[in-house]
Design a protein around this motif. Structure first.
Motif, short mmCIF file in Angstrom:
data_model
loop_
_atom_site.label_atom_id
_atom_site.label_comp_id
_atom_site.label_asym_id
_atom_site.label_seq_id
_atom_site.Cartn_x
_atom_site.Cartn_y
_atom_site.Cartn_z
N GLY A 137 0.82 -1.21 0.00
CA GLY A 137 0.00 0.00 0.00
C GLY A 137 0.85 1.26 0.00
N ARG A 138 0.18 2.41 -0.18
CA ARG A 138 0.90 3.68 -0.27
C ARG A 138 0.31 4.73 0.68
NH1 ARG A 138 -1.90 1.64 -4.16
NH2 ARG A 138 -2.38 3.55 -5.34
N LEU A 139 1.22 5.54 1.19
CA LEU A 139 0.84 6.76 1.90
C LEU A 139 1.15 7.93 0.98
CD1 LEU A 139 0.19 8.59 4.38
CD2 LEU A 139 2.60 8.32 5.04
N ALA A 140 0.17 8.82 0.77
CA ALA A 140 0.38 9.99 -0.09
C ALA A 140 -0.08 11.23 0.66
CB ALA A 140 -0.40 9.84 -1.39
N PHE A 141 0.81 12.20 0.80
CA PHE A 141 0.43 13.42 1.51
C PHE A 141 1.07 14.65 0.87
CE2 PHE A 141 4.18 11.74 3.73
CZ PHE A 141 5.00 12.85 3.85
N SER A 142 0.45 15.79 1.11
CA SER A 142 0.98 17.06 0.64
C SER A 142 1.36 17.92 1.83
CB SER A 142 -0.05 17.79 -0.23
OG SER A 142 -1.27 17.99 0.47
N SER A 143 2.31 18.80 1.59
CA SER A 143 2.75 19.76 2.60
C SER A 143 3.22 21.01 1.85
CB SER A 143 3.88 19.19 3.47
OG SER A 143 4.94 18.69 2.67
N PHE A 144 3.36 22.10 2.56
CA PHE A 144 3.77 23.34 1.91
C PHE A 144 5.29 23.39 1.78
CE2 PHE A 144 -0.33 24.68 3.85
CZ PHE A 144 -1.00 24.97 2.67
N ALA A 145 5.76 23.60 0.55
CA ALA A 145 7.19 23.79 0.33
C ALA A 145 7.55 25.26 0.50
CB ALA A 145 7.59 23.30 -1.06
N ALA A 146 6.68 26.16 0.04
CA ALA A 146 6.92 27.60 0.19
C ALA A 146 5.63 28.37 -0.01
CB ALA A 146 7.96 28.07 -0.82
N HIS A 147 5.34 29.27 0.92
CA HIS A 147 4.22 30.20 0.76
C HIS A 147 4.72 31.41 -0.01
CE1 HIS A 147 1.34 28.19 3.39
NE2 HIS A 147 2.30 28.03 4.28
N HIS A 254 -2.61 38.09 -7.08
CA HIS A 254 -2.16 36.76 -7.44
C HIS A 254 -1.11 36.30 -6.44
CE1 HIS A 254 -3.31 37.08 -12.00
NE2 HIS A 254 -4.26 37.52 -11.19
N LEU A 255 -1.35 35.15 -5.80
CA LEU A 255 -0.39 34.58 -4.85
C LEU A 255 -0.02 33.18 -5.30
CD1 LEU A 255 -1.96 35.68 -1.43
CD2 LEU A 255 -0.09 36.77 -2.68
N THR A 256 1.26 32.86 -5.19
CA THR A 256 1.78 31.58 -5.65
C THR A 256 2.23 30.73 -4.47
OG1 THR A 256 2.51 32.55 -7.74
CG2 THR A 256 3.50 30.46 -7.11
N THR A 257 1.78 29.49 -4.43
CA THR A 257 2.14 28.55 -3.36
C THR A 257 2.85 27.35 -3.98
OG1 THR A 257 0.15 29.20 -2.14
CG2 THR A 257 1.28 27.19 -1.42
N THR A 258 3.99 27.00 -3.44
CA THR A 258 4.69 25.80 -3.88
C THR A 258 4.34 24.65 -2.94
OG1 THR A 258 6.52 27.15 -4.71
CG2 THR A 258 6.93 24.79 -4.47
N VAL A 259 3.87 23.57 -3.53
CA VAL A 259 3.37 22.43 -2.76
C VAL A 259 4.29 21.24 -2.96
CG1 VAL A 259 1.38 20.92 -2.37
CG2 VAL A 259 1.03 23.28 -3.13
N ARG A 260 4.55 20.52 -1.87
CA ARG A 260 5.37 19.31 -1.93
C ARG A 260 4.45 18.09 -1.81
NH1 ARG A 260 8.84 20.70 1.85
NH2 ARG A 260 10.35 21.62 0.42
N TYR A 261 4.59 17.15 -2.75
CA TYR A 261 3.79 15.92 -2.76
C TYR A 261 4.71 14.73 -2.49
CZ TYR A 261 0.51 18.98 -5.21
OH TYR A 261 -0.31 20.01 -5.57
#
Length: 268
Positions: A137-147, A254-261
């Motif tokens: 099985g897999r665990l998949a999560f997201s977190s913020f890399a940069a606001h 306009h705001l840009t968010t970098t997301v880590r998967y």
């Protein structure tokens, strides 16, 4: 998760991810895509909120799959269950993402969209999720890399007017501060192969009032709850000054968010 934060999410549930801003929904869809959820799989979505991950996960798992969502905020569970009542493959229940109460080996996939860093003990949660996964099985999560730095400064400006607000960073932030720390935590929790990648989400706001409604619709509500009605106009003006550099030619912000998967496998 601190009780005050749970209360903020509970109060925000009616407008969470529902103020016409691209933010959690595209993140959820991308997390499901990278998780590679297949038809017929059983999925647990921890901290499900209003369904940003839950809905695309149900679509990917198909009519023979099963998706269970848990959240500690009662209003999130109630409103999401009501909105998704027509999806017979989806079930929701109140539950703690720190320690979900399910039998070992129940799920093919565990997902968590922008929630794990709020937990008091993320390493323990990672171990608990591994036990819930079937072999392979897999665990998949997201977190913020940069606001977007302008967003960070705007929230800081609002916080200067908040009375009684404890400036306490979530306990779990250190676990997810970069790819190295994420990989170390997953290795310690006993996971096998890990993939970490990043993506960008651009959020557009018609004006300052739209931005403030969005802040009130998620965890930012915790800050606004500590600003008195008398101080709110000055706080809003301070935030506006920090956001001015985000204004595009059309007048929108306009705001840009970098997301880590992150996707981690449980070895057989």
């Amino acid at each position: 998760m601190p009780s005050e934060l749970i209360r903020a999410f509970d109060e925000a549930a009616a407008t969470y991810d529902a103020v016409d801003v691209e933010f959690f929904t595209p993140m959820g869809a991308e997390l499901v895509r990278r998780a590679g959820i297949r038809a017929g799989e059983h999925v647990l979505d921890v901290g499900c909120g209003r369904g940003a991950v839950l809905v695309p996960a149900a679509a990917a798992a198909g009519p023979h799959g099963r998706v269970t969502g848990i959240d500690l905020a009662p209003a999130m569970v109630e409103l999401t269950a009501r909105a998704l009542a027509g999806l017979t493959t989806v079930s929701l229940t109140a539950g703690d993402a720190q320690r979900p109460e399910f039998a070992p080996g129940t799920f093919d996939v565990v997902t968590a969209g922008q929630v794990l860093f709020f937990l008091p003990d993320p390493p323990a949660a990672l171990r608990a999720y591994r036990e819930l996964l079937r072999p392979g099985g897999r665990l998949a999560f997201s977190s913020f890399a940069a606001h977007d730095p302008r967003y960070t400064r705007a929230v800081k400006a609002l916080s200067q007017f908040a009375t009684g607000l404890v400036d306490r960073q979530p306990a779990g932030l250190a676990t997810f501060q970069d790819e190295k720390s994420i990989r170390a935590a997953l290795a310690e929790a006993g996971y096998g192969p890990v993939t970490v990648s990043e993506g960008v989400v651009v959020s557009r706001f018609r004006d300052l009032e739209h931005f403030m409604r969005w802040v009130a619709s998620h965890a930012g509500r915790q800050v606004l709850n500590h600003i008195s009605p008398e101080a709110l106009p000055r706080a809003t003006a301070a935030a506006a000054a920090e956001l001015e550099g985000a204004r595009a030619d059309d007048g929108a912000l306009h705001l840009t968010t970098t997301v880590r998967y992150t996707v981690a496998a449980r070895d057989a």
